[in-house]
Design a protein around this motif. Structure first.
Motif, PDB file in Angstrom:
ATOM      1  N   UNK A 125       0.896  -1.235  -0.029  1.00  0.00           N
ATOM      2  CA  UNK A 125      -0.070  -0.067   0.010  1.00  0.00           C
ATOM      3  C   UNK A 125       0.887   1.200  -0.172  1.00  0.00           C
ATOM      4  N   UNK A 126       1.899   1.307   0.782  1.00  0.00           N
ATOM      5  CA  UNK A 126       2.748   2.492   0.801  1.00  0.00           C
ATOM      6  C   UNK A 126       3.434   2.751  -0.587  1.00  0.00           C
TER       7      UNK A 126
ATOM      8  N   UNK B 112       1.723  17.490   1.550  1.00  0.00           N
ATOM      9  CA  UNK B 112       1.508  16.681   0.467  1.00  0.00           C
ATOM     10  C   UNK B 112       2.442  15.814   0.387  1.00  0.00           C
ATOM     11  N   UNK B 113       3.548  15.565   1.141  1.00  0.00           N
ATOM     12  CA  UNK B 113       4.745  14.664   1.367  1.00  0.00           C
ATOM     13  C   UNK B 113       4.243  13.503   2.220  1.00  0.00           C
ATOM     14  N   UNK B 114       2.941  13.514   2.561  1.00  0.00           N
ATOM     15  CA  UNK B 114       2.758  12.743   3.655  1.00  0.00           C
ATOM     16  C   UNK B 114       1.544  11.678   3.135  1.00  0.00           C
TER      17      UNK B 114
ATOM     18  N   UNK C  51       7.780   6.775   6.755  1.00  0.00           N
ATOM     19  CA  UNK C  51       7.095   5.452   7.237  1.00  0.00           C
ATOM     20  C   UNK C  51       7.352   4.240   6.204  1.00  0.00           C
ATOM     21  N   UNK C  52       7.621   4.593   4.720  1.00  0.00           N
ATOM     22  CA  UNK C  52       7.839   3.472   3.887  1.00  0.00           C
ATOM     23  C   UNK C  52       9.260   2.798   4.356  1.00  0.00           C
ATOM     24  N   UNK C  53      10.382   3.594   4.637  1.00  0.00           N
ATOM     25  CA  UNK C  53      11.642   3.356   5.072  1.00  0.00           C
ATOM     26  C   UNK C  53      11.498   2.525   6.322  1.00  0.00           C
ATOM     27  N   UNK C  54      10.781   2.746   7.247  1.00  0.00           N
ATOM     28  CA  UNK C  54      10.607   1.966   8.588  1.00  0.00           C
ATOM     29  C   UNK C  54       9.974   0.744   8.193  1.00  0.00           C
TER      30      UNK C  54
END
Length: 89
Positions: free
Chosen positions: A13-14, A30-32, A74-77
């Motif tokens: 999803x991410x 907008x980067x969220x 969040x994606x990296x985490x």
């Protein structure tokens, strides 16, 4: 907001929604991505004010809620976590 979702579904999803989350200097929100927990579902949304994308997945929702999180962070985490269900509070 409190839910449990398999790590592979969250990662998928991410990867879909993160592409649209822009690097706007005038509007940093907008980067969220917007995470929304509703009964048995997790929604992940992003926009660049021209287009929007929304992905939803089955999840075990314990408490409903919504929050915005920086997409790249969040994606990296999530990518660094082991392949186990992820608990988000």
């Amino acid at each position: 907001m409190k839910l449990i979702i398999p790590q592979d579904k969250l990662k998928r999803g991410l990867s879909i929604t993160e592409r649209l989350a822009g690097k706007s200097t005038s509007l940093p929100i907008l980067g969220s991505v917007l995470l929304g927990a509703k009964k048995n579902f997790l929604t992940i949304e992003s926009t660049d004010l021209e287009f929007g994308v929304k992905a939803w997945f089955l999840a075990k929702t314990e408490k409903e809620g919504t929050t915005a999180v920086p997409a790249s962070l969040l994606s990296n985490l999530i990518r660094s976590l082991p392949s186990e269900p992820v608990k988000i509070e």
